[in-house]
Design a protein around this motif. Structure first.
Motif: not given
Lengths: 279, 358
Positions: B200-206, B213-217, B220-224, B226-230
């Protein structure tokens, strides 16, 4: 086989038990009515027969037109309705606050209210009498309403609180998101759903006030301010008891309670909130 | 239509801090999904935006206007609750039109909006029913109808699909996506379901433990991550993470295998290596050898749960149906261009690639 045979037996047993309970519970009411319509001269001669050999409405006539019964009745109605209305109003407000808000002293207030329910009323009759007397409110129906309201509020509040607890908080929040103020949400969404609770509380308090004798006896001594339970005692004279009239008055006194419950029973039906949230 | 900004927003219950320094800019018309494990504060954040929960400190702005102390009714935001929160004593039409009723809009306008919304959501034949006579999916639709009827500045969804069964959930997810395309309104959606988040998301906030933890498409979150949790939270099945030792031209695995990372530049001081199950290939002769423990044949994919000597368990997802049986020895090759490296603090390492350096 074994189960097939035991099933009809089980059903019969169930209904027999119900019937037994019902006759046990309703027999005093039946006896009340029976004595009320038995002519005076037969009360002692046919005392234990299940049905008298002749019937009369004389007792009702005498009670209604030759005693102060109607005045007592009116007083009782005034006191009971006043108590029920005042108690329910206050209890609904307090119950809502206890159910929805957190505020300082909440636990202490709840504990204090519980404690008032723990000791017998007899203990505080004397102090209450002194207070009411020094306020100059003896023999007034208002004093009864005040005292009854004070004594019924704790229980009624807990009752109302449990009804409010049963209404999901989401509903008010949804109403507020839809543009209601908190009060509008209360009036348009919560209030209609609390009707069963209000009905139950009204009914409970009304009946309690209607049949209360102790305080009415202590605080009221003038004939024209007597409530019905006190008035009933006037049928007991020094040398005899007028059983027929007393029972007739008792039957008449049942009428308002019955009417009241017929009126509120539709609000007591459960399931009004079903479908609000996932069930 | 609204742009929503959160600046250093903090939420505290007594001395317990449930949200810390939340900074978030939500563009007009954006679909934002707040995702995280239970207790991460995502629902609290949503309720703070709605106005149902006071903000302890920080600023919350809609279209540049500070909204911290504005009552929910004056924020002009609609919300769909997890429990649907339909008014049980009102029929479907009145439930949907309630906000307009409160606003005292003319009743003919209200009727026509209700009718329109009922058509959009396929509820036309149900408008006179009470909520208790509706199925879960229908109740969900009524709750959405109630939100869209008054054309609010933003929509909030609090785990709206979690009470529905799986097939209905997929259907309603599509419906929400369609609704967003049609209305183009700002939407904030809370879920713990990463599939909902990714689709659904344009951007996800984890969120985790009260921190963003991270904000991104989604990609983005799948490929990059930001940390082990994400990295472990996003993507299904979960990413494999194994300890490694950094090296000048690659990383050394615990069993001594050297994984060369020729596309990276400089010294790599990673302590852990992350590999998504779909980024490990089953080959004749590879970097590693694993023994299949459990094999799941899904038709489209095959999931292998392997034990690798010296390394421990690894999970591998292979496209299509591959003829591996439990107990078989399988050769594995790690797609070195798709690996993730994590430093001692759990944050992802962004090593300069040779292309970037050139």
């Amino acid at each position: 086989m074994a189960t097939a045979q035991s099933r009809p037996l089980l059903t019969i047993g169930k209904y027999a038990a119900l019937l037994g309970y019902l006759s046990f519970a309703l027999f005093p009411l039946y006896w009340l009515l029976k004595i009320a319509i038995t002519p005076d001269q037969l009360i002692f001669s046919e005392g234990t027969q299940l049905w008298p050999s002749s019937l009369t409405l004389d007792n009702f006539r005498t009670v209604l037109f030759q005693t102060d019964f109607l005045a007592y009745f009116g007083n009782s109605l005034y006191v009971s309705l006043g108590t029920a209305a005042a108690t329910t109003l206050i209890a609904a407000g307090a119950g809502y606050a206890f159910s929805r808000f957190d505020f300082g002293g909440k636990r202490i207030i709840i504990a204090a209210m519980l404690i008032t329910q723990m000791f017998p009323l007899l203990m505080i009759i004397a102090p209450i009498y002194k207070i009411v007397a020094s306020l100059g409110m003896l023999n007034s129906l208002t004093s009864l309403i005040v005292v009854y309201t004070a004594f019924n509020i704790p229980f009624a509040t807990f009752l109302m609180q449990s009804f409010f607890d049963g209404i999901p908080k989401d509903l008010e929040e949804a109403a507020m998101m839809d543009g209601c103020s908190r009060f509008q949400a209360l009036r348009k969404v919560i209030f209609p759903l609390t009707l069963p609770g209000l009905g139950a509380t009204l009914g409970f308090v009304f009946t309690a006030a209607w049949s209360e004798l102790l305080f009415a006896l202590m605080l009221i001594s003038k004939n024209e301010a007597m409530t019905f339970p006190v008035g009933l005692l006037t049928f007991v004279s020094k040398f005899s008891v007028d059983w027929g009239q007393m029972m007739a008055a008792g039957v008449l006194a049942l009428i308002p309670s019955c009417l009241f419950f017929i009126f509120i029973q539709r609000y007591l039906v459960q399931g009004l909130t079903s479908g609000a949230v996932k069930g | 239509m609204a742009r929503i900004e959160l600046k250093d927003v903090v939420k505290r219950y007594g001395s317990v801090e449930v949200l810390r320094d939340i900074d978030l800019d939500i563009e007009d018309g954006e679909f934002i999904v707040l995702v995280g494990p239970s207790g991460c504060g995502k629902s609290t954040l949503l309720r703070m935006i709605a106005g149902l929960e006071p903000i302890t400190s920080g600023d919350f702005l809609i279209d540049g206007e500070r909204m911290n102390d504005v009552r929910p009714r004056d924020r002009d935001i609609a919300m769909v609750f997890q429990s649907y929160a339909l008014y049980p004593h009102m029929d479907v039409a009145r439930n949907m039109g309630f906000s307009m009723e409160i606003r005292k809009d003319p009743s003919n306008e209200r009727m026509s909006r209700v009718k329109q919304a009922a058509e959009t959501l396929g509820l036309t034949s149900l408008t006179e029913r009470l909520p208790k006579a509706l199925s879960g999916g229908q109740r969900q639709r009524v709750a959405m109808g109630r939100a869209i009827i008054r054309d609010p500045r933003a929509f909030l969804f609090d785990e709206p699909l979690s009470n529905l069964d799986a097939s209905l959930r997929v259907e309603m997810r599509l419906e929400i996506a369609r609704l967003h395309q049609k209305l183009g309104a700002t939407m904030i959606y809370v879920t713990h379901d990463q599939v909902e988040a990714l689709t659904l998301a344009d951007r996800i906030v984890v969120l985790n433990g009260g921190d963003i933890q991270q904000v991104g498409s989604p990609l983005d979150l799948y490929e990059r991550p930001a940390n082990k949790f994400v990295a472990q939270f996003i993507g299904s099945p979960t990413m494999n993470i194994i300890p490694v030792q950094g090296n000048s031209n690659g990383v050394k695995l615990a069993d001594g295998t050297l994984l060369e990372l020729p596309h990276l530049f400089g010294t790599i001081d990673a302590v852990e290596l992350g590999m998504r199950p779909e980024h490990i290939d089953v080959v004749e002769v590879g970097d590693l050898v694993g023994v299949a423990d459990v094999v799941e044949h899904l038709g489209s994919d095959t999931n292998l749960y392997l034990q690798v000597e010296g390394l421990g368990p690894l999970m591998v997802r292979e496209h299509g149906n591959i003829p591996v049986q439990p107990g078989d020895r399988v050769g594995l090759r790690i797609q070195s261009e798709n690996i993730h490296l994590f430093g001692p603090d759990g944050n992802a390492l962004r090593c300069p690639t040779k292309e970037a350096a050139a």
